[in-house]
Design a protein around this motif. Structure first.
Motif, mmCIF file in Angstrom:
data_model
loop_
_atom_site.group_PDB
_atom_site.id
_atom_site.type_symbol
_atom_site.label_atom_id
_atom_site.label_comp_id
_atom_site.label_asym_id
_atom_site.label_seq_id
_atom_site.Cartn_x
_atom_site.Cartn_y
_atom_site.Cartn_z
ATOM 1 N N ALA A 111 0.841 -1.345 0.013
ATOM 2 C CA ALA A 111 0.397 -0.199 0.220
ATOM 3 C C ALA A 111 0.671 1.419 0.081
ATOM 4 N N SER A 112 0.707 2.030 -0.790
ATOM 5 C CA SER A 112 1.630 3.247 -1.052
ATOM 6 C C SER A 112 1.104 4.040 -0.459
ATOM 7 N N PHE A 113 1.585 5.352 -0.113
ATOM 8 C CA PHE A 113 0.778 6.554 1.235
ATOM 9 C C PHE A 113 2.077 7.842 1.087
ATOM 10 N N GLN A 114 1.722 8.815 0.450
ATOM 11 C CA GLN A 114 2.352 10.113 0.671
ATOM 12 C C GLN A 114 1.894 10.959 1.312
ATOM 13 N N LEU A 115 2.925 12.048 2.119
ATOM 14 C CA LEU A 115 2.414 13.257 3.014
ATOM 15 C C LEU A 115 3.052 14.235 2.679
ATOM 16 N N ARG A 116 2.098 15.250 2.733
ATOM 17 C CA ARG A 116 2.026 16.283 2.303
ATOM 18 C C ARG A 116 2.147 16.951 3.590
ATOM 19 N N ASP A 117 2.652 18.691 3.635
ATOM 20 C CA ASP A 117 2.614 19.591 4.163
ATOM 21 C C ASP A 117 1.566 20.688 4.490
ATOM 22 N N ALA A 118 1.710 21.388 5.151
ATOM 23 C CA ALA A 118 0.478 22.371 4.628
ATOM 24 C C ALA A 118 0.546 23.874 3.769
ATOM 25 N N THR A 119 1.339 23.653 3.166
ATOM 26 C CA THR A 119 1.583 23.888 2.121
ATOM 27 C C THR A 119 0.774 23.696 0.576
ATOM 28 N N GLY A 120 1.104 21.990 0.514
ATOM 29 C CA GLY A 120 0.813 20.931 0.259
ATOM 30 C C GLY A 120 1.933 20.147 -1.194
ATOM 31 N N ALA A 121 3.467 20.892 0.106
ATOM 32 C CA ALA A 121 4.698 20.237 -0.893
ATOM 33 C C ALA A 121 4.759 18.661 -0.310
ATOM 34 N N GLU A 122 4.827 18.135 -0.623
ATOM 35 C CA GLU A 122 5.543 16.631 -0.620
ATOM 36 C C GLU A 122 6.194 16.896 0.594
ATOM 37 N N SER A 123 6.398 15.923 1.815
ATOM 38 C CA SER A 123 6.716 15.886 2.613
ATOM 39 C C SER A 123 7.873 14.404 2.984
ATOM 40 N N GLY A 124 7.186 13.104 1.843
ATOM 41 C CA GLY A 124 7.496 11.945 2.197
ATOM 42 C C GLY A 124 6.702 10.996 2.055
ATOM 43 N N GLN A 125 6.925 10.169 1.499
ATOM 44 C CA GLN A 125 6.198 9.064 0.463
ATOM 45 C C GLN A 125 7.125 7.324 0.638
ATOM 46 N N GLY A 126 5.967 6.569 0.720
ATOM 47 C CA GLY A 126 6.674 4.842 0.590
ATOM 48 C C GLY A 126 5.559 4.084 0.130
ATOM 49 N N THR A 127 5.591 2.781 0.583
ATOM 50 C CA THR A 127 4.673 1.888 0.154
ATOM 51 C C THR A 127 5.172 0.674 1.706
ATOM 52 N N THR A 128 3.840 0.173 1.977
ATOM 53 C CA THR A 128 4.140 -0.443 3.369
ATOM 54 C C THR A 128 5.008 -1.858 3.390
ATOM 55 N N ASP A 129 5.377 -2.860 3.838
ATOM 56 C CA ASP A 129 5.949 -3.542 3.537
ATOM 57 C C ASP A 129 5.984 -5.069 3.742
ATOM 58 N N ALA A 130 6.374 -5.773 4.440
ATOM 59 C CA ALA A 130 5.605 -7.723 4.231
ATOM 60 C C ALA A 130 5.109 -7.496 5.256
ATOM 61 N N PHE A 131 5.234 -6.357 6.518
ATOM 62 C CA PHE A 131 5.143 -6.403 7.489
ATOM 63 C C PHE A 131 3.871 -5.261 7.654
ATOM 64 N N GLY A 132 3.074 -4.325 6.164
ATOM 65 C CA GLY A 132 2.330 -3.129 6.687
ATOM 66 C C GLY A 132 2.547 -2.163 6.691
ATOM 67 N N ALA A 133 3.743 -2.529 7.411
ATOM 68 C CA ALA A 133 5.150 -1.599 8.148
ATOM 69 C C ALA A 133 5.648 -0.420 7.018
ATOM 70 N N LEU A 134 5.405 1.058 7.162
ATOM 71 C CA LEU A 134 5.655 2.217 6.794
ATOM 72 C C LEU A 134 6.671 3.047 7.181
ATOM 73 N N ASP A 135 7.729 3.434 7.431
ATOM 74 C CA ASP A 135 7.993 3.794 8.729
ATOM 75 C C ASP A 135 9.034 5.682 7.732
ATOM 76 N N LEU A 136 8.178 7.242 8.305
ATOM 77 C CA LEU A 136 9.623 8.091 7.383
ATOM 78 C C LEU A 136 9.563 8.957 8.401
ATOM 79 N N PRO A 137 10.937 8.768 8.091
ATOM 80 C CA PRO A 137 11.744 9.613 9.296
ATOM 81 C C PRO A 137 12.307 11.466 9.205
ATOM 82 N N SER A 138 12.742 11.873 9.858
ATOM 83 C CA SER A 138 13.110 13.547 9.808
ATOM 84 C C SER A 138 12.011 13.997 9.518
ATOM 85 N N LEU A 139 10.534 14.213 9.509
ATOM 86 C CA LEU A 139 9.673 15.046 9.464
ATOM 87 C C LEU A 139 9.758 16.698 10.784
#
Length: 304
Positions: A50-78
C-alpha cells in the motif's frame, strides 16, 4: 571659570554608552519527528504494497513510501507540524483506498498511525427473464443473505435487472439468493442458490421464470373423479371412492345414500323410471275402477 566648564563636559563624555552589536541571536533548534504507519485489513492481516504520500500545510510533498511485508511504513526526519496523509495505491486490487487524514508530528517523538484498509465491494446483478422467450421480466423479488444475516432484498425493474454492491469483510464471501416473489403470472420457486463473491469482482445471476400456464401443462394430469353409471341408475348402497374435499357429497353419492324401497340387488327407480312407474299405477287404478262400475251395474239389473 574655565576649569569649571571643562569638568562637567568630561563627566558627560565618560557617561556615554558603548555601541552594541546588531547581529540577531540564533533561534533554538527543534528536533525532527517521525511517522510510523501500520496497515491491516478487516481480518487483521497486514496489507503489503500500500502506497502513501505525506504533504505539509502548503501542499508540498514531505515524504512517501510503500508498506512492507509486515504492513509497516516509516517516514523519519519530519519537521514538527500538521501533515496530510493520502493513500496513492494498493498492490492488491481486492483492497479499496482509505480516505485522506490529518496527522500531527511532534518534535523528537514517533507518531504511530494505524490504518484499516477495507476490501472493495462486490457488485451483484440479478437478471430475470422468461424461460421460453428470454424476455426481461420486471417485478421479480429476491433476497440476499449470508450464513448468519440478511443483506438486502432486490426487485427487478423494467430492464429485468436489479443490482447491489455488497460490503466485503473478507476477500471471498459466500451469499445465498432466494426468490421471494415471482413476476406477475409466473410460478414461484422456493429453491436457494449459493453464490461465491470475490472483493472487487462483479457477478451476474440469471433467473428464468415459467408462466403459470406452462407450469400447469408440464405437471402430471390429475386422476378423473368417478361418475355415476349411465342411464340415471345407481346401485343401492354405492358410494364414491373419493369423497368431495369440502365435506359435501356429490350428486351420485347423494343418490346412493338415499334409502330405497326396492329389494336388495335391484335397481332403484330414479328420474324418468319413476314417472313411468306412477303412470302405470294410475292406469291400473282406472281399470280397476271401471271394472267395479260395470259389476255394480250388472248387480243392480239383477235385483230388478
Amino acid at each position: 571659570m574655565v576649569l569649571g566648564l571643562i569638568i562637567p563636559a568630561t563627566a558627560a563624555w565618560a557617561q556615554t554608552p558603548e555601541p552594541t552589536s546588531t547581529t540577531p541571536a540564533e533561534a533554538p533548534r527543534t528536533e525532527p519527528g517521525r511517522l510510523k504507519i501500520t496497515a491491516t485489513d478487516a481480518t487483521g492481516a497486514p496489507v503489503t504494497g500500500a502506497s502513501f504520500q505525506l504533504r505539509d500545510a502548503t501542499g508540498a510533498e514531505s515524504g512517501q513510501g510503500t508498506t512492507d511485508a509486515f504492513g509497516a511504513l516509516d517516514l523519519p526526519s519530519l519537521a514538527p507540524g500538521v501533515y496530510r496523509l493520502s493513500q496513492t495505491g494498493a498492490h492488491d486490487t481486492h483492497y479499496a483506498r482509505v480516505p485522506d487524514r490529518d496527522v500531527v508530528v511532534t518534535p523528537g517523538a514517533t507518531t504511530t498511525v494505524a490504518i484499516n484498509v477495507p476490501f472493495q465491494q462486490s457488485k451483484i446483478t440479478v437478471r430475470a427473464t422468461d424461460a421460453r422467450s428470454g424476455r426481461p421480466l420486471s417485478g421479480a423479488t429476491v433476497s440476499l443473505r449470508t450464513d448468519d444475516h440478511t443483506i438486502t432484498t432486490l426487485t427487478t425493474t423494467v430492464t429485468g435487472t436489479a443490482a447491489y454492491e455488497i460490503p466485503m469483510s473478507h476477500e471471498v464471501t459466500r451469499v445465498w439468493i432466494r426468490q421471494v416473489r415471482p413476476p406477475h403470472g409466473y410460478e414461484t420457486s422456493t429453491a436457494e442458490r449459493a453464490v461465491t463473491l470475490t472483493a472487487g469482482e462483479p457477478v451476474t445471476i440469471s433467473l428464468s421464470f415459467k408462466t403459470e400456464a406452462a407450469a400447469a401443462t408440464s405437471s402430471p394430469p390429475r386422476a378423473a373423479s368417478p361418475t355415476a353409471p349411465a342411464g340415471g341408475h345407481a346401485l343401492r348402497g354405492h358410494t364414491s371412492p373419493n369423497p368431495s374435499p369440502s365435506g359435501t357429497s356429490s350428486p351420485a353419492a347423494s343418490r346412493a345414500k338415499r334409502p330405497s324401497t326396492a329389494a336388495e340387488g335391484t335397481l332403484a327407480q330414479t328420474g324418468a323410471g319413476t314417472t313411468s312407474y306412477y303412470a302405470a299405477l294410475a292406469g291400473g287404478l282406472l281399470i280397476i275402477g271401471a271394472l267395479a262400475l260395470v259389476l255394480a251395474r250388472r248387480r243392480a239389473r239383477r235385483l230388478r
